[in-house]
Enzyme design. Structure first.
Site, PDB file in Angstrom:
ATOM      1  N   HIS A  85       0.812  -1.232   0.000  1.00  0.00           N
ATOM      2  CA  HIS A  85       0.000   0.000   0.000  1.00  0.00           C
ATOM      3  C   HIS A  85       0.835   1.268   0.000  1.00  0.00           C
ATOM      4  O   HIS A  85       0.295   2.352  -0.181  1.00  0.00           O
ATOM      5  CB  HIS A  85      -0.909   0.009   1.232  1.00  0.00           C
ATOM      6  CG  HIS A  85      -1.786  -1.193   1.302  1.00  0.00           C
ATOM      7  ND1 HIS A  85      -1.609  -2.204   2.213  1.00  0.00           N
ATOM      8  CD2 HIS A  85      -2.833  -1.559   0.552  1.00  0.00           C
ATOM      9  CE1 HIS A  85      -2.512  -3.143   2.008  1.00  0.00           C
ATOM     10  NE2 HIS A  85      -3.268  -2.786   1.012  1.00  0.00           N
ATOM     11  N   GLU A 137      -2.977   3.255   2.011  1.00  0.00           N
ATOM     12  CA  GLU A 137      -2.491   3.862   0.771  1.00  0.00           C
ATOM     13  C   GLU A 137      -2.691   5.378   0.792  1.00  0.00           C
ATOM     14  O   GLU A 137      -1.798   6.145   0.401  1.00  0.00           O
ATOM     15  CB  GLU A 137      -3.225   3.259  -0.434  1.00  0.00           C
ATOM     16  CG  GLU A 137      -2.760   3.873  -1.751  1.00  0.00           C
ATOM     17  CD  GLU A 137      -3.588   3.435  -2.944  1.00  0.00           C
ATOM     18  OE1 GLU A 137      -3.994   2.259  -3.007  1.00  0.00           O
ATOM     19  OE2 GLU A 137      -3.832   4.287  -3.831  1.00  0.00           O
ATOM     20  N   CYS A 205      -6.457   1.342 -10.533  1.00  0.00           N
ATOM     21  CA  CYS A 205      -5.525   0.458 -11.235  1.00  0.00           C
ATOM     22  C   CYS A 205      -6.262  -0.552 -12.112  1.00  0.00           C
ATOM     23  O   CYS A 205      -7.463  -0.773 -11.956  1.00  0.00           O
ATOM     24  CB  CYS A 205      -4.622  -0.254 -10.230  1.00  0.00           C
ATOM     25  SG  CYS A 205      -5.456  -1.599  -9.376  1.00  0.00           S
ATOM     26  N   SER A 277      -6.380  -9.119  -3.015  1.00  0.00           N
ATOM     27  CA  SER A 277      -5.451  -9.712  -2.040  1.00  0.00           C
ATOM     28  C   SER A 277      -5.918 -11.076  -1.539  1.00  0.00           C
ATOM     29  O   SER A 277      -5.391 -11.565  -0.538  1.00  0.00           O
ATOM     30  CB  SER A 277      -5.234  -8.779  -0.845  1.00  0.00           C
ATOM     31  OG  SER A 277      -6.022  -7.661  -0.870  1.00  0.00           O
TER      32      SER A 277
HETATM   33  S1  SF4 Z   1      -2.256  -3.737  -8.837  1.00  0.00           S
HETATM   34 FE1  SF4 Z   1      -3.829  -2.365  -7.986  1.00  0.00          FE
HETATM   35  S2  SF4 Z   1      -4.864  -3.503  -6.346  1.00  0.00           S
HETATM   36 FE2  SF4 Z   1      -2.954  -4.558  -6.842  1.00  0.00          FE
HETATM   37  S3  SF4 Z   1      -1.491  -3.763  -5.338  1.00  0.00           S
HETATM   38 FE3  SF4 Z   1      -1.288  -2.550  -7.212  1.00  0.00          FE
HETATM   39  S4  SF4 Z   1      -2.624  -0.793  -6.934  1.00  0.00           S
HETATM   40 FE4  SF4 Z   1      -3.215  -2.327  -5.388  1.00  0.00          FE
END
Ligand code: SF4
Length: 334
Positions: A85, A137, A205, A277
């Site tokens: 994060h 985050e 993302c 996760s």
């Molecule tokens: S890909 Fe997206 S959900 Fe996965 S750790 Fe990175 S920012 Fe977080």
């Protein structure tokens, strides 16, 4: 692992959303801890949950990782890993001051948001960060320029924002928000501050976007959606909300033991997905439980293929290099 009893035999089909579960950032973070345990002599400390899932944390703890909340729990000179994060610069400075060896497992897509925050702050912008104030985050990103960043998480808060120089406002977003809710908030920001600048799309993302697109399609065709993920996982919570917003009953569960048999009464089709996760074995346990009284068909509903991979952090590669050399030197020559 034992499952709740009393499942009603009405189930015809289990539909599994794809993509679901681990994203590239989570896979990398877990690999960082595992590799560090292999190559670093001495204990490995991890600040906070490496990813928001207690099954993952427990598995790594069993392998030897020591999880701490804050750096003052880490002995001077020891090795500490920062979670996926991200962290604020103050934490990095603190680690340096304490003489800790740092391996940074921050997801590169979170780092990208930090870099944007640094740039906008340098250029004198007030930064509106759309996100959840208490999420690791957002705490980390805010730490890049605490005097310049304001956190909001709703359309109402966007409507109430005041006192900004309208010519010098930028926005950023947390990576794991609801795509739809965020779009609505950004629309308000654009209306209120026409000169606002921001990333070319938003910072949500690829993994968050893909999992939400998949759960939308899933929720449209089932009676019930089960989302595997932790209560403190932002992206898993958003998956449940996205499904519920389409009018489909949806529950967030840690694992199979959280399923209540009454949820399944009269249900013919169950959709299952998992936050970024959540390990896949938890999905398999749910499928096994749902299949234990009848033999429902199991179908994958894949909306997009993912092939994203991130390289390991340079600090880890530096640490690993001598052991790789030793290994090469001790190999018999051909
Ligand atoms: S890909 Fe997206 S959900 Fe996965 S750790 Fe990175 S920012 Fe977080």
């Amino acid at each position: 692992m034992s499952a709740p009893s009393g499942l009603r035999p009405a189930l015809d089909e289990i539909v599994l959303a794809g993509p679901r579960g681990f994203c590239a950032g989570v896979e990398r973070a877990i690999e960082v801890v595992e590799r560090a345990l292999d190559v670093v002599g001495g204990p490995i400390y991890v600040r906070r949950e490496i990813v928001h899932n207690r099954h993952v944390v427990e598995a790594l703890r069993e392998k030897g990782a020591i999880f701490v909340e804050e750096l003052d729990e880490v002995p001077a000179g020891a090795t500490v890993i920062f979670s996926a994060h991200g962290i604020s610069p103050a934490v990095r400075d603190d680690a340096r001051a304490r003489g800790l060896r740092v391996i940074d497992a921050t997801c590169p897509l979170v780092t990208k948001v930090h870099v944007e925050a640094q740039r906008y702050a340098r250029e004198g912008y007030t930064i509106v960060l759309v996100g959840h104030e208490d999420h690791d985050e957002v705490i980390g990103t805010t730490g890049e320029a605490p005097e310049r960043i304001m956190v909001i998480e709703s359309v109402e808060e966007a409507e109430r924002l005041e006192g900004e120089n309208p010519e010098k406002v930028a926005y950023l977003t947390q990576t794991t928000l609801s795509v739809d809710d965020t779009r609505a908030i950004i629309e308000v920001l654009r209306r209120r501050f026409p000169a606002i600048v921001g990333p070319s799309k938003d910072d949500i993302c690829y993994a968050t976007q893909n999992r939400q697109a998949a759960v939308k399609k899933l929720a449209a065709g089932v009676d019930l959606v089960l989302v595997l993920g932790a209560a403190n996982s932002s992206n898993a919570n958003r998956l449940r909300e996205v499904a519920a917003a389409l009018g489909t009953r949806a529950h967030l569960i840690n694992d199979v033991r959280d399923i209540k048999s009454e949820w399944l009464e009269g249900v013919a089709r169950v959709g299952v997905t998992a936050g970024a996760s959540t390990p896949e074995f938890l999905v398999r346990e749910v499928v096994a439980y749902l299949s234990s009284h009848t033999s429902p068909a199991v179908r994958e509903l894949n909306v997009v293929e993912e092939d994203v991979r991130f390289g390991l952090p340079h600090e880890l590669l530096e640490i690993a290099r001598p052991s790789v050399r030793r290994l090469a030197a001790s190999s018999p020559s051909s």
